[in-house]
Design a protein around this motif. Structure first.
Motif, mmCIF file in Angstrom:
data_model
loop_
_atom_site.group_PDB
_atom_site.id
_atom_site.type_symbol
_atom_site.label_atom_id
_atom_site.label_comp_id
_atom_site.label_asym_id
_atom_site.label_seq_id
_atom_site.Cartn_x
_atom_site.Cartn_y
_atom_site.Cartn_z
ATOM 1 N N ASP A 36 0.887 -1.130 0.160
ATOM 2 C CA ASP A 36 0.196 0.314 0.077
ATOM 3 C C ASP A 36 0.801 1.837 -0.086
ATOM 4 O OD1 ASP A 36 1.044 -0.609 2.807
ATOM 5 O OD2 ASP A 36 -0.708 0.320 3.423
ATOM 6 N N LYS A 38 3.070 4.263 -1.236
ATOM 7 C CA LYS A 38 2.752 4.981 -2.439
ATOM 8 C C LYS A 38 4.199 5.007 -3.511
ATOM 9 C CE LYS A 38 3.598 9.561 -0.055
ATOM 10 N NZ LYS A 38 2.369 11.428 -0.342
ATOM 11 N N LYS A 63 -0.779 -4.737 7.306
ATOM 12 C CA LYS A 63 -0.486 -3.650 6.960
ATOM 13 C C LYS A 63 -0.481 -2.922 7.784
ATOM 14 C CE LYS A 63 -2.017 -4.909 2.496
ATOM 15 N NZ LYS A 63 -2.969 -4.204 0.844
ATOM 16 N N ASP A 66 -2.832 0.209 8.019
ATOM 17 C CA ASP A 66 -3.898 -0.694 8.594
ATOM 18 C C ASP A 66 -4.285 -0.969 10.170
ATOM 19 O OD1 ASP A 66 -5.145 -0.850 5.433
ATOM 20 O OD2 ASP A 66 -5.504 -2.945 6.286
#
Length: 154
Positions: A36, A38, A63, A66
């Motif tokens: 995740d 960027k 992750k 999260d």
């Protein structure tokens, strides 16, 4: 980064870990999924196959974006092994108990050794998987061979 003072690591650990000392019934095995992010640096091109391989071996795939800070601290505090590509999430190694096994995955050309330093300060069992840097791939910049990974987790 690589010369972060001992007192900073100890201060952060002592300030936060006592707030989150939830004990799990068993020690957990964690893989940090950076898919995740960027940014493409320090990402595994074959992330999906690594995740599938580690799930079959009882790893929890997380992750960190999260999770709340408290949850991150609890996961790292209760981990027996942590595997992850180099990235900010490994700063949570501050909260590990001594002798927690840590496997950092990093491109060979990456100079940052901060997580090795944190591991040394916290008396963790640190190993580095150094991989060839792969340019111009939209999925990431490293590819991890499953046979190589299996040697580190066995």
């Amino acid at each position: 980064h690589s010369k972060i003072p001992v007192w900073i690591i100890k201060y952060i650990k002592n300030t936060f870990v006592h707030l989150c000392r939830k004990k799990y019934k068993r020690k957990i095995k964690i893989f940090i999924d950076r898919s995740d992010s960027k940014y493409n640096h320090c990402k595994l091109i074959n992330n999906r196959s690594i995740i599938n391989y580690l799930k079959r071996r009882g790893f929890e795939i997380i992750k960190l974006s999260d999770l709340k800070l408290k949850e991150q601290i609890e996961k790292f505090f209760n981990a027996k092994i942590i595997i992850g590509p180099h990235g900010a999430g490994l700063a949570n190694l501050i909260f590990c108990k001594k002798l927690t096994k840590v496997i950092e995955i990093r491109p060979a050309n990456h100079p940052n050794k901060v997580y090795e330093r944190i591991s040394k300060i916290n008396n963790l069992s640190y190993k580095l998987i150094s991989l060839d840097y792969i340019k111009d791939n939209n999925e990431g910049d490293m590819e991890l061979n499953l046979n190589l990974l299996s040697k580190y987790i066995s």
